[in-house]
Design an enzyme around this catalytic site. Structure first.
Site: not given
Length: 283
Positions: A9-10, A31-32, A57, A97, A120, A124, A145
């Site tokens: 991931g980023q 694995d989540l 995500t 957010d 989503y 979270k 973002w």
């Protein structure tokens, strides 16, 4: 040793850049969708701190698959946090957010009432609640973002489309802070290290890039820095329907970062770094 859930991931890739000595677990190792496997991985590794940089995500897909999204974003972080509490080590969880309803124009404070608009955000929020309920040393870092030179994100999408089109329509009535993954990674590392010696720093924090901007103006700055002549036409969100409702107001109060000696990053500088990374990768 810091144990990181996530590898591709980023944020995970930026963590690997900044802390190559950390141990990174990909989906094949933890694995989540199997929270107990994540808990076992922590017990076996016996780390000094844990950062969860893995998540579901796919915002729109979560609307149709809320149950599995909630396992990944809710139950798994909860299982991680409980083991960290048992071992007496800090746990850092990245949130979003999307836990807020996006109303008003004031920046959201960490203590403000939550009210997710979709699956989503609910998933979270379930993760946040589970981490707090575990009772251990922790930091929940809400961000927004996210962009980087890796994976799929708004910056890379705009660059791809802007290179072949003269004009793009982009939403102008959603406002927030674009956040470089590099800064999220640096903040997670700083929090994990600080919490090791000062558990009283436990809590919920916000990190987003400044200054606040709408998506259309974000796109304009991307094209300006990249030297692309693509024109941006503003449109309302109603002209770009998506399965999941996006918050109109994603402004975030990041003043709590000062407890770690950190401040809000300038996303325009982060964008310049990402464009440089992408240019270097293509040359």
């Amino acid at each position: 040793m810091i144990l990181v859930f996530g590898r591709t991931g980023q944020v995970a890739r930026e963590l690997a850049r900044q802390a190559p000595e950390a141990c990174f677990l990909g989906r094949d190792e933890a694995d989540l969708s199997d929270p107990e496997a994540c808990a076992r991985a922590i017990r076996e590794a016996k780390p000094d701190a844990v950062i969860n940089a893995a998540a579901w995500t796919a915002v729109d897909r979560a609307e149709e698959e809320e149950a599995p999204a909630t396992v990944v974003n809710g139950a798994a972080p909860g299982a991680m946090a409980r083991v960290c509490a048992e071992l007496g080590i800090p746990f850092v969880q990245i949130s979003t957010d999307y836990v807020f309803d996006g109303s008003g124009e004031r920046p959201w404070r960490p203590e403000d009432p939550v009210g997710p608009l979709g699956a989503y955000g609910r998933s979270k929020l379930a993760g946040e609640e589970a981490v707090r309920a575990a009772g251990g040393t922790h930091a929940i870092l809400r961000t927004s973002w996210v962009f980087s030179a890796h994976g799929t994100n708004f910056v890379k999408t705009m660059l791809r489309l802007g290179a072949t089109r003269d004009r793009l329509t982009v939403v102008m009535d959603q406002v927030g802070g674009p956040t470089p993954a590099k800064d999220i990674a640096a903040t997670c590392l700083a929090m994990a290290r600080a919490l090791t010696s000062n558990p009283d720093l436990s809590g919920t924090y916000h990190l987003s890039g400044g200054p606040d901007v709408n998506w259309a103006d974000f796109a304009r700055e991307i094209f300006r820095q990249a030297g692309l002549p693509c024109e941006v036409q503003d449109i309302p969100s109603s002209d770009y329907p998506q399965k999941a409702h996006r918050p109109a107001n994603s402004r975030m109060d990041c003043s709590g970062l000062s407890r770690f000696g950190l401040s809000r990053p300038d996303w325009r500088q982060g964008l310049a770094r990402v464009l440089s990374d992408l240019q270097g990768a293509s040359s």
